[in-house]
Design a protein around this motif. Structure first.
Motif, PDB file in Angstrom:
ATOM      1  N   THR A  17     -18.321   3.338  -5.136  1.00 29.57           N
ATOM      2  CA  THR A  17     -17.781   3.246  -4.016  1.00 29.57           C
ATOM      3  C   THR A  17     -16.297   3.195  -3.943  1.00 29.57           C
ATOM      4  OG1 THR A  17     -19.675   1.966  -2.865  1.00 29.57           O
ATOM      5  CG2 THR A  17     -17.708   2.040  -1.518  1.00 29.57           C
ATOM      6  N   VAL A  18     -15.521   4.117  -3.295  1.00 28.96           N
ATOM      7  CA  VAL A  18     -14.152   4.368  -3.170  1.00 28.96           C
ATOM      8  C   VAL A  18     -13.475   4.104  -1.917  1.00 28.96           C
ATOM      9  CG1 VAL A  18     -11.953   5.401  -3.759  1.00 28.96           C
ATOM     10  CG2 VAL A  18     -14.138   5.782  -5.128  1.00 28.96           C
ATOM     11  N   ARG A  19     -12.674   3.305  -1.355  1.00 32.79           N
ATOM     12  CA  ARG A  19     -12.391   2.984   0.078  1.00 32.79           C
ATOM     13  C   ARG A  19     -10.682   2.616  -0.095  1.00 32.79           C
ATOM     14  NH1 ARG A  19     -11.527  -1.999   2.139  1.00 32.79           N
ATOM     15  NH2 ARG A  19     -12.099  -3.789   0.954  1.00 32.79           N
ATOM     16  N   SER A  20     -10.156   2.714   0.974  1.00 31.13           N
ATOM     17  CA  SER A  20      -8.727   2.203   1.305  1.00 31.13           C
ATOM     18  C   SER A  20      -8.743   0.854   1.275  1.00 31.13           C
ATOM     19  CB  SER A  20      -8.310   3.048   2.495  1.00 31.13           C
ATOM     20  OG  SER A  20      -6.766   2.698   2.675  1.00 31.13           O
ATOM     21  N   ALA A  21      -7.864   0.118   0.825  1.00 34.49           N
ATOM     22  CA  ALA A  21      -7.900  -1.186   0.819  1.00 34.49           C
ATOM     23  C   ALA A  21      -6.783  -1.703   1.742  1.00 34.49           C
ATOM     24  CB  ALA A  21      -7.312  -1.811  -0.701  1.00 34.49           C
ATOM     25  N   GLU A  22      -6.485  -0.814   2.911  1.00 32.66           N
ATOM     26  CA  GLU A  22      -5.696  -1.301   3.907  1.00 32.66           C
ATOM     27  C   GLU A  22      -6.307  -2.332   4.992  1.00 32.66           C
ATOM     28  OE1 GLU A  22      -2.787   0.100   4.080  1.00 32.66           O
ATOM     29  OE2 GLU A  22      -3.069   1.255   2.454  1.00 32.66           O
ATOM     30  N   PRO A  23      -5.547  -3.056   5.610  1.00 32.38           N
ATOM     31  CA  PRO A  23      -4.007  -3.289   5.335  1.00 32.38           C
ATOM     32  C   PRO A  23      -4.029  -4.057   4.065  1.00 32.38           C
ATOM     33  CG  PRO A  23      -4.729  -4.644   6.871  1.00 32.38           C
ATOM     34  CD  PRO A  23      -6.108  -4.075   6.680  1.00 32.38           C
ATOM     35  N   MET A  24      -2.875  -3.668   3.223  1.00 31.70           N
ATOM     36  CA  MET A  24      -2.422  -4.230   2.167  1.00 31.70           C
ATOM     37  C   MET A  24      -1.029  -4.304   1.929  1.00 31.70           C
ATOM     38  SD  MET A  24      -3.504  -5.860  -0.539  1.00 31.70           S
ATOM     39  CE  MET A  24      -5.369  -5.444  -0.776  1.00 31.70           C
ATOM     40  N   GLN A  25      -0.472  -5.413   1.856  1.00 34.08           N
ATOM     41  CA  GLN A  25       1.110  -5.765   1.902  1.00 34.08           C
ATOM     42  C   GLN A  25       1.163  -5.788   0.509  1.00 34.08           C
ATOM     43  OE1 GLN A  25       2.532  -6.198   4.980  1.00 34.08           O
ATOM     44  NE2 GLN A  25       0.434  -5.691   5.584  1.00 34.08           N
ATOM     45  N   ALA A  26       2.208  -5.092   0.192  1.00 30.23           N
ATOM     46  CA  ALA A  26       2.818  -5.047  -1.279  1.00 30.23           C
ATOM     47  C   ALA A  26       4.145  -5.751  -1.514  1.00 30.23           C
ATOM     48  CB  ALA A  26       2.497  -3.798  -1.956  1.00 30.23           C
ATOM     49  N   ALA A  27       4.511  -6.330  -2.706  1.00 31.38           N
ATOM     50  CA  ALA A  27       5.912  -6.397  -3.051  1.00 31.38           C
ATOM     51  C   ALA A  27       6.020  -6.760  -4.499  1.00 31.38           C
ATOM     52  CB  ALA A  27       6.047  -7.846  -2.551  1.00 31.38           C
ATOM     53  N   GLY A  95      17.370 -17.518  -8.150  1.00 27.63           N
ATOM     54  CA  GLY A  95      18.481 -17.132  -8.460  1.00 27.63           C
ATOM     55  C   GLY A  95      18.561 -15.835  -9.338  1.00 27.63           C
ATOM     56  N   ASP A  96      17.593 -15.811 -10.094  1.00 28.40           N
ATOM     57  CA  ASP A  96      17.448 -14.942 -11.116  1.00 28.40           C
ATOM     58  C   ASP A  96      16.349 -13.876 -10.963  1.00 28.40           C
ATOM     59  OD1 ASP A  96      15.424 -16.685 -11.983  1.00 28.40           O
ATOM     60  OD2 ASP A  96      15.843 -16.056 -14.068  1.00 28.40           O
ATOM     61  N   GLY A  97      16.085 -13.553  -9.647  1.00 27.72           N
ATOM     62  CA  GLY A  97      14.927 -12.568  -9.249  1.00 27.72           C
ATOM     63  C   GLY A  97      15.036 -12.373  -7.664  1.00 27.72           C
ATOM     64  N   CYS A  98      14.189 -11.462  -7.367  1.00 33.59           N
ATOM     65  CA  CYS A  98      14.216 -11.170  -5.913  1.00 33.59           C
ATOM     66  C   CYS A  98      12.661 -10.504  -5.697  1.00 33.59           C
ATOM     67  CB  CYS A  98      15.109 -10.074  -5.586  1.00 33.59           C
ATOM     68  SG  CYS A  98      15.008  -8.487  -6.505  1.00 33.59           S
ATOM     69  N   LEU A  99      12.326 -10.636  -4.490  1.00 30.55           N
ATOM     70  CA  LEU A  99      11.256  -9.991  -3.930  1.00 30.55           C
ATOM     71  C   LEU A  99      11.417  -8.860  -3.196  1.00 30.55           C
ATOM     72  CD1 LEU A  99       8.140 -11.663  -2.343  1.00 30.55           C
ATOM     73  CD2 LEU A  99       9.216  -9.945  -1.336  1.00 30.55           C
ATOM     74  N   VAL A 100      10.875  -7.712  -3.428  1.00 26.25           N
ATOM     75  CA  VAL A 100      11.392  -6.432  -2.824  1.00 26.25           C
ATOM     76  C   VAL A 100       9.970  -6.075  -2.009  1.00 26.25           C
ATOM     77  CG1 VAL A 100      12.038  -4.021  -2.832  1.00 26.25           C
ATOM     78  CG2 VAL A 100      13.104  -5.692  -4.296  1.00 26.25           C
ATOM     79  N   ASN A 101       9.851  -6.229  -0.813  1.00 23.68           N
ATOM     80  CA  ASN A 101       8.929  -5.505   0.109  1.00 23.68           C
ATOM     81  C   ASN A 101       8.552  -4.163  -0.139  1.00 23.68           C
ATOM     82  OD1 ASN A 101       6.955  -5.172   1.953  1.00 23.68           O
ATOM     83  ND2 ASN A 101       7.622  -6.843   3.611  1.00 23.68           N
ATOM     84  N   LEU A 102       7.436  -3.952  -0.651  1.00 23.92           N
ATOM     85  CA  LEU A 102       6.995  -2.371  -0.734  1.00 23.92           C
ATOM     86  C   LEU A 102       6.053  -1.978   0.323  1.00 23.92           C
ATOM     87  CD1 LEU A 102       6.994  -2.242  -4.770  1.00 23.92           C
ATOM     88  CD2 LEU A 102       8.960  -1.659  -3.320  1.00 23.92           C
ATOM     89  N   THR A 103       5.734  -2.853   1.171  1.00 31.72           N
ATOM     90  CA  THR A 103       4.582  -2.431   1.917  1.00 31.72           C
ATOM     91  C   THR A 103       4.777  -1.068   2.860  1.00 31.72           C
ATOM     92  OG1 THR A 103       4.123  -4.804   2.599  1.00 31.72           O
ATOM     93  CG2 THR A 103       3.144  -3.244   4.412  1.00 31.72           C
ATOM     94  N   GLY A 104       4.174  -0.323   2.913  1.00 30.24           N
ATOM     95  CA  GLY A 104       4.182   0.933   3.581  1.00 30.24           C
ATOM     96  C   GLY A 104       4.947   2.112   2.678  1.00 30.24           C
ATOM     97  N   GLY A 105       5.081   1.606   1.373  1.00 25.17           N
ATOM     98  CA  GLY A 105       5.355   2.647   0.452  1.00 25.17           C
ATOM     99  C   GLY A 105       4.313   2.747  -0.756  1.00 25.17           C
ATOM    100  N   LEU A 106       3.427   1.896  -0.729  1.00 26.80           N
ATOM    101  CA  LEU A 106       2.308   1.969  -1.609  1.00 26.80           C
ATOM    102  C   LEU A 106       1.149   2.227  -0.920  1.00 26.80           C
ATOM    103  CD1 LEU A 106       3.345  -0.886  -4.225  1.00 26.80           C
ATOM    104  CD2 LEU A 106       3.529   1.719  -4.356  1.00 26.80           C
ATOM    105  N   LYS A 107      -0.025   2.855  -1.569  1.00 19.36           N
ATOM    106  CA  LYS A 107      -1.185   2.907  -1.026  1.00 19.36           C
ATOM    107  C   LYS A 107      -2.121   2.276  -1.879  1.00 19.36           C
ATOM    108  CE  LYS A 107      -4.540   4.776   1.528  1.00 19.36           C
ATOM    109  NZ  LYS A 107      -4.667   4.632   2.773  1.00 19.36           N
ATOM    110  N   VAL A 108      -3.185   1.385  -1.563  1.00 20.79           N
ATOM    111  CA  VAL A 108      -4.063   0.806  -2.539  1.00 20.79           C
ATOM    112  C   VAL A 108      -5.562   1.203  -2.286  1.00 20.79           C
ATOM    113  CG1 VAL A 108      -5.028  -1.458  -3.517  1.00 20.79           C
ATOM    114  CG2 VAL A 108      -2.678  -1.229  -2.858  1.00 20.79           C
ATOM    115  N   LEU A 109      -6.258   1.981  -3.200  1.00 23.12           N
ATOM    116  CA  LEU A 109      -7.560   2.161  -3.178  1.00 23.12           C
ATOM    117  C   LEU A 109      -8.470   1.192  -4.020  1.00 23.12           C
ATOM    118  CD1 LEU A 109      -7.182   5.837  -3.848  1.00 23.12           C
ATOM    119  CD2 LEU A 109      -7.177   4.863  -1.460  1.00 23.12           C
ATOM    120  N   GLU A 110      -9.458   0.879  -3.213  1.00 21.84           N
ATOM    121  CA  GLU A 110     -10.441  -0.208  -3.966  1.00 21.84           C
ATOM    122  C   GLU A 110     -11.753   0.460  -4.525  1.00 21.84           C
ATOM    123  OE1 GLU A 110     -12.020  -4.314  -3.008  1.00 21.84           O
ATOM    124  OE2 GLU A 110     -12.829  -2.687  -1.733  1.00 21.84           O
ATOM    125  N   VAL A 111     -11.982   0.621  -5.787  1.00 21.42           N
ATOM    126  CA  VAL A 111     -13.098   1.165  -6.297  1.00 21.42           C
ATOM    127  C   VAL A 111     -13.991   0.209  -6.966  1.00 21.42           C
ATOM    128  CG1 VAL A 111     -13.880   2.997  -8.343  1.00 21.42           C
ATOM    129  CG2 VAL A 111     -11.545   3.141  -7.319  1.00 21.42           C
TER     130      VAL A 111
END
Length: 184
Positions: A17-27, A95-111
């Motif tokens: 089964t393949v489906r979209s894993a939306e909504p999925m937040q990504a960073a 200090g030595d890193g960051c979180l960059v929100n990528l939600t909306g820029g990626l698509k996640v499919l669940e197989v």
């Protein structure tokens, strides 16, 4: 593109089964040292250490997935926008890193199913098939994809949204020609 996503919902073939894993937040969690201050802040905020090279882990009672992307980057996935916002706030001062929100820029499919390896091998080859606890960067249908598995029988395919319709079309066409488990 919306049409391709709509057709992806509930797509099934023999053993898959393949489906979209939306909504999925990504960073993207980006850092200079996998054992540095930012990594400690991530562990404090999520309850899990950054995954090892080619690793994928679940954290927060399954509400977070962390997957190795490169020596200085880990992908974070969660279905909860509120949880991602909370993490953004918690990690903002590290200090030595960051979180960059990528939600909306990626698509996640669940197989899901017992023939995941068959599909991924047809689309890209054996290097694209992750074992449970692994994240693999490879090319599927000639586009870059992160394949990750935190448990047996389920693989997430993370692709740039711009390539999602293309990858979806390849998956759809491949599944049309997918042999049944009895060889017919």
């Amino acid at each position: 593109m919306a049409e391709a996503s709509a057709r992806m919902e509930g797509m099934k073939a023999n053993g898959l089964t393949v489906r979209s894993a939306e909504p999925m937040q990504a960073a993207a969690l980006r850092y200079f040292e996998a054992g540095g201050g930012f990594a400690r802040a991530v562990r404090d905020a999520t309850g899990a250490a950054l995954p090892p090279v080619l690793g994928a882990v679940e954290a927060g009672a399954g509400e977070l997935t962390l997957a190795w992307r490169s020596p200085m980057e880990t992908l974070l996935l969660t279905p909860s926008a509120a949880r991602l916002a909370q993490l953004e706030e918690q990690l903002a001062g590290a200090g030595d890193g960051c979180l960059v929100n990528l939600t909306g820029g990626l698509k996640v499919l669940e197989v899901t199913g017992d023939r995941i390896a068959d599909l991924l091998c047809r689309l890209g080859g054996t290097a694209s098939v992750p074992a449970p606890g692994e994240a693999r960067r490879s090319r599927l249908a000639d586009v870059p994809v992160l394949s990750l598995a935190v448990r047996a029988g389920e693989t997430l395919l993370v692709v740039d949204r711009g390539y999602a319709a293309y990858l979806t079309a390849w998956i759809r066409e491949t599944l049309l020609d997918f042999p049944s488990s009895d060889g017919n």
